[in-house]
Design a protein around this motif. Structure first.
Motif, PDB file in Angstrom:
ATOM      1  N   ILE A 673       0.839  -1.202   0.000  1.00 45.51           N
ATOM      2  CA  ILE A 673       0.000   0.000   0.000  1.00 45.51           C
ATOM      3  C   ILE A 673       0.878   1.258   0.000  1.00 45.51           C
ATOM      4  O   ILE A 673       0.609   2.229  -0.728  1.00 45.51           O
ATOM      5  CB  ILE A 673      -0.936   0.001   1.217  1.00 45.51           C
ATOM      6  N   ALA A 674       1.954   1.231   0.815  1.00 47.42           N
ATOM      7  CA  ALA A 674       2.865   2.378   0.852  1.00 47.42           C
ATOM      8  C   ALA A 674       3.503   2.616  -0.516  1.00 47.42           C
ATOM      9  O   ALA A 674       3.644   3.757  -0.969  1.00 47.42           O
ATOM     10  CB  ALA A 674       3.935   2.162   1.919  1.00 47.42           C
ATOM     11  N   THR A 675       3.883   1.513  -1.186  1.00 47.04           N
ATOM     12  CA  THR A 675       4.475   1.641  -2.529  1.00 47.04           C
ATOM     13  C   THR A 675       3.454   2.187  -3.521  1.00 47.04           C
ATOM     14  O   THR A 675       3.786   3.037  -4.367  1.00 47.04           O
ATOM     15  CB  THR A 675       4.987   0.275  -3.010  1.00 47.04           C
ATOM     16  N   TYR A 682       3.923  10.066  -7.139  1.00 50.95           N
ATOM     17  CA  TYR A 682       4.872  10.316  -8.228  1.00 50.95           C
ATOM     18  C   TYR A 682       4.149  10.636  -9.538  1.00 50.95           C
ATOM     19  O   TYR A 682       4.590  11.463 -10.327  1.00 50.95           O
ATOM     20  CB  TYR A 682       5.760   9.074  -8.407  1.00 50.95           C
ATOM     21  N   TYR A 683       3.009   9.972  -9.718  1.00 53.73           N
ATOM     22  CA  TYR A 683       2.246  10.140 -10.959  1.00 53.73           C
ATOM     23  C   TYR A 683       1.408  11.412 -10.977  1.00 53.73           C
ATOM     24  O   TYR A 683       1.294  12.084 -12.015  1.00 53.73           O
ATOM     25  CB  TYR A 683       1.348   8.913 -11.143  1.00 53.73           C
ATOM     26  N   LEU A 684       0.822  11.765  -9.832  1.00 54.45           N
ATOM     27  CA  LEU A 684      -0.183  12.823  -9.799  1.00 54.45           C
ATOM     28  C   LEU A 684       0.302  14.182 -10.280  1.00 54.45           C
ATOM     29  O   LEU A 684      -0.406  14.845 -11.042  1.00 54.45           O
ATOM     30  CB  LEU A 684      -0.764  12.946  -8.389  1.00 54.45           C
ATOM     31  N   PRO A 685       1.490  14.681  -9.847  1.00 55.11           N
ATOM     32  CA  PRO A 685       1.880  16.028 -10.302  1.00 55.11           C
ATOM     33  C   PRO A 685       1.930  16.156 -11.815  1.00 55.11           C
ATOM     34  O   PRO A 685       1.436  17.139 -12.383  1.00 55.11           O
ATOM     35  CB  PRO A 685       3.272  16.207  -9.666  1.00 55.11           C
ATOM     36  N   SER A 686       2.497  15.149 -12.480  1.00 53.04           N
ATOM     37  CA  SER A 686       2.559  15.207 -13.946  1.00 53.04           C
ATOM     38  C   SER A 686       1.170  15.133 -14.550  1.00 53.04           C
ATOM     39  O   SER A 686       0.832  15.912 -15.450  1.00 53.04           O
ATOM     40  CB  SER A 686       3.427  14.057 -14.485  1.00 53.04           C
TER      41      SER A 686
END
Length: 920
Positions: A673-675, A682-686
């Motif tokens: 879950i942490a990963t 990591y994905y959301l900002p882009s």
């Protein structure tokens, strides 16, 4: 273009779901047949019933979607027309009237929207309850047919039903998307099936092949070919190269239609039209593109500095460019909003002159300029730069007719007279009437009593000073003006139209909070969550009941009677179904109400915005929010929020069930879950910035398309269709690039989440198998494995929907941006109401007025003192440019102007007792 094309593109995500659902259903039925034998027939019948219910709901959705799009088209057409004419509406104080009309159209639209979303809620209810319905029918049929039910078979069947739940869960979206896509395809197909412009109206001959530039023989034309009323009848004329031909006649006589038939814009009924050489056209109503003045003049041609300077000189544009803050690099607002009517017309003439065409068609180009400028343009352009060119010009000004080589007199769509000026002057009545009416109007003006006019002028004391332009920086404008300092540095901020602003970083929690609490103060949210929690508890309880109540094998006695087993299971299933129904109804009610409130709030702020906002904001940006973003808020966001919330509750339920068997699973589950969360962060900002780029990149597409449609006649007359198509394709590429990257980033995330979820389930399964018999309850263990089969899908789905939700919430963020637009002063100030007898007389006094365009921070107009007495009609005669507009806007209270030092008082309603005529 904004919604239908978008939906067809989105259909690619659902394209394969149609056959995948059928394949998954067939495989599930085969598994059931292996476990339950003839009992699987009942499962098949139940599945068919669900499919038939879905067909009925799908047809209703398609019908409502069709009506919804029709009503949306009407609203967007009205919105587009209103935005294009907002300055006029603000002047007449009609903006709230037109807002009420748009709200009425929105009410019609929301009527169909309400039917559509409630039908979607019923579709979701059917398919969320479908696994429970199929299991009830299947287990009941097995009991009636005497098929022994063992816990192993029950758990296998429940696992199969849960596997069925994914295609059944996705099927409503697939059916809904198919219905929406079909409606959009039908609408686009009906548009593409409309008649094209006739390609054989005009016979185009290469340059130099003939001495005749234009020839029309026995031409009959009509805007509506099916109508019996012809626009032009029996048209016959021939124009040789180098001739100057004037077309004159009364209003509505067919002069503009005559040029349209030469351009090929007017449908031909019969006759022959031939044109030899390239064309350039100047329309009666100026068409100006958003962008630099230089680009409007070049219009796709390479820069030839000498020719460019000659054109500017001939069109009297050099002095205007000196006044503008950035010269010919000044960005023009939409429809030339920051230019006067005369400036727009002269830029349009300059565009035609720079093309160096063989044939020029002018549709009354001098009507928007004063007499002196009109004479200059006629002399320098038609008789100067175009002295060797073929020119047909429409005019109402008789003084331009004697120099024509040939004159066409139009009346009722016919050429009643033709020839040289002196030849036709006394050969018929039509031309004589035109000339006589012109001379009579001039005589009437000359007959005014000069003494009375002199008395009126002397009674009006005024001291008006209009200096040259002063470049003043926005921060130190007052200081520099008082000190007499100027700054010639041109800053980018001096442009009227700026780049569209977009938020940075993640979507703020305040956006989510405003959306959730907007409808009924968020009162429905706890009930929606409660309904989903109860549904999850009842579903887990019903599955546990079936697994517990059936024997492990045929040799073991069942803990409960068969009819009690089924009765309790049916009761739990009915309870969970009602929870689904309540959840869906409350969700769509909250979403519908929120969408309505956001629409009304955004439009109220837009219509109460000052005119300067519309000057600096292309309508494409507003239309993008009113169409695409509003459509997302109407249908997508409630669904996305619901899916994320419900999936999260489901995931917690599965984790709870699995943890009851072996808490050791958390050893691997927590790191996974942490990963997943790390991948999501990591994905959301882009993805978020790409989603914002999509919104920003779509506005230029809409704006360019709208400009192209409005200027289609001019574009076709210059043979520039291919250039505009290429520009549109480039803008579409710029819009598609972030769209493609969003899809790629989503697939990148989904692949990694699926891998991690599979690892979690594999570890859980290995752990359960390795536990010795008797240590754990086999029923709970089997149930945890049953739920664990969906763990990988659900875990990835939660992260994916969270990312999709944030991307979709950008539409709410963009709409909320337009609810923070500075508003005009209140329409009514209750504490400061005028006397009922007001206005008693008309009088205006101006003291030390210094003003310029607020966005450009550029002083155009200085009035030290002006006192206008009552019962006076004032003519405002100023040098051509925008000074007249600035003064006029002061009196009509249209613009937010940069007032450095001013005092203006008016003792009357200017629109009633006081009129100003601004002459360019």
């Amino acid at each position: 273009m904004t919604i239908d094309a978008e939906r067809i593109g989105d259909f690619s995500w659902f394209m394969h779901d149609v056959w995948m659902v059928l394949l998954q259903v067939v495989l599930a039925l085969l598994i059931l047949y292996k476990n339950l034998g003839p009992g699987s027939v009942a499962a098949f019948v139940a599945t068919v019933i669900v499919m038939l219910a879905n067909l009925l709901l799908g047809k209703l959705q398609e019908k409502f979607q069709d009506k919804l799009m029709e009503s949306k088209d009407k609203r967007m057409k009205m919105t587009s027309e209103t935005l294009r004419n907002m300055r006029i509406l603000k002047l007449l104080r009609w903006e709230m009237k037109f807002l009420s009309k748009i709200i009425e159209l929105r009410k019609t639209e929301t009527g169909w929207l309400k039917k559509y979303v409630y039908t979607s809620a019923m579709t979701s209810f059917v398919f969320w309850g479908a696994p429970t319905f199929i299991s009830v029918v299947t287990f009941g049929a097995c009991m009636l047919m005497g098929i022994p039910l063992e816990s192993g078979k029950i758990l296998s069947a429940l696992a199969t039903f849960r596997i069925l739940q994914e295609p059944i869960y996705n099927l409503p979206d697939t059916i809904s998307m198919i219905a929406q896509t079909k409606v959009s395809l039908d609408r686009i197909a009906s548009f593409l099936c409309l008649d094209d412009l006739q390609s054989d109206v005009v016979g185009k001959l290469p340059r130099g092949i003939s001495d005749t530039a234009i020839e029309v023989v026995d031409g009959n034309f009509a805007w509506n070919i099916s109508s019996s009323n012809q626009t032009l009848k029996n048209i016959n004329f021939k124009v040789f190269h180098g001739m100057k031909v004037a077309a004159c006649g009364t209003v509505g006589s067919g002069k503009s239609s005559l040029l349209s038939c030469v351009l090929g814009e007017l449908p031909k009924i019969s006759g022959i039209v031939k044109v030899c050489g390239t064309k350039a056209y100047v329309a009666q109503s100026p068409w100006i593109q958003s962008g630099k003045i230089e680009d409007n003049i070049l219009f796709g041609k390479e820069m030839d500095r000498e020719r460019y300077e000659n054109v500017l000189e001939a069109c009297s544009l050099k002095k205007d460019l000196e006044i503008l803050s950035c010269g010919d690099q000044t960005l023009i607002g939409e429809q030339g909003i920051n230019l006067s009517g005369g400036q727009k017309q002269r830029i349009q003439i300059a565009r035609a002159l720079y093309q160096d065409a063989d044939i020029y068609l002018f549709d009354d180009p001098f009507s928007a300029v004063d007499a002196h400028t009109g004479s200059h343009l006629f002399k320098e352009c038609l008789l100067g730069l175009l002295r060797s060119k073929t020119v047909i010009y429409v005019t109402h000004q008789v003084e331009f007719l004697p120099t024509a080589d040939f004159i066409l007199v139009m009346k009722d769509g016919r050429i009643t007279q033709s020839g040289k000026y002196n030849d036709i002057l006394y050969s018929g009545t039509d031309f004589m009437e035109l000339v006589g009416a012109h001379e009579k109007a001039l005589s009437a003006l000359d007959a005014l009593e000069g003494e009375a006019v002199s008395d009126k002028l002397s009674s009006t004391k005024q001291d008006v000073h209009v200096p040259g332009a002063h470049n003043v920086e926005s921060r130190e404008g007052n200081k520099n003006l008082k000190n007499g300092k100027t700054d010639d540095i041109v800053e980018p901020k001096g442009q009227l139209v700026q780049e569209e602003e977009r938020e940075k970083g993640k979507v703020g929690l305040s956006v989510y909070w405003k959306y959730i609490t907007m409808a009924y103060g968020g009162a429905l949210v706890p009930f929606i969550l409660l309904a989903q929690i109860l549904f999850q508890l009842l579903q887990i309880g019903s599955n546990y009941w079936m697994a517990w109540g059936t024997p492990i094998s045929a040799d073991v006695k069942s803990p409960v009677e068969g009819y009690i087993l089924i009765a309790v299971y049916v009761a739990l299933a009915i309870g969970s179904s009602f929870c689904i129904l309540a959840r869906e109804m409350l969700l769509v009610t909250a979403g519908y109400k929120t969408a309505t409130l956001l629409f009304n709030k955004m439009h109220l702020y837009i219509f109460r915005a000052p005119v300067s906002f519309f000057d600096a904001t292309p309508s494409g940006r507003i239309l993008n929010r009113a169409s695409t973003d509003q459509s997302v808020v109407d249908t997508n966001i409630p669904y996305q929020i619901g899916v994320f919330t419900f999936s999260m509750i489901q995931l917690l339920g599965i984790i709870t069930v699995i943890s009851q068997v072996a808490w050791q699973i958390f050893i691997i589950f927590i790191p996974v879950i942490a990963t997943c969360i790390w991948y999501q962060q990591y994905y959301l900002p882009s993805a978020r910035e790409l989603a914002r780029l999509v919104g920003v990149c779509k506005s230029p597409v809409i704006q360019h398309f709208a400009e192209t449609i409005s200027g289609s006649t001019t574009i076709r007359s210059f043979d520039q269709e291919s250039r505009f198509q290429n520009t549109n394709m480039k803008l579409m590429d710029g819009y598609s690039r972030p769209k493609f990257n969003i899809a790629s980033a989503m697939e990148w995330l989904c692949f990694r989440l699926d891998m991690l979820s599979s690892i979690t389930f594999a570890f859980s399964l290995i752990f359960l198998i390795s536990i010795p018999n008797g240590i754990i309850n086999t029923v709970i263990a089997g149930l945890s494995v049953t739920y664990g089969l969906n763990l990988n899908t659900l875990q990835a789905w939660v992260i994916r929907t969270l990312c999709n939700l944030e991307n979709k919430m950008i539409s709410v963020e963009r709409i909320l941006q337009y609810t923070r637009i500075p508003s005009e002063p209140p329409l009514v100030v209750q504490s400061n109401q005028p006397d009922p007898s007001w206005p008693s007389h008309g009088e205006v006094d101006i003291q030390d007025l210094q003003s310029g365009m607020l966005h450009i921070c550029h002083l155009f107009c200085v009035v030290s003192h002006a006192h206008f007495l009552e019962e006076r009609k004032l003519g405002l005669l100023v040098e051509r440019g925008v000074v007249n507009q600035l003064l006029y806007n002061h009196f009509s209270e249209l613009l937010n102007l940069l007032l450095v030092e001013s005092q203006l008082t008016a003792s009357t309603s200017l629109s009633v007792d006081f009129m100003i005529y601004a002459l360019d």
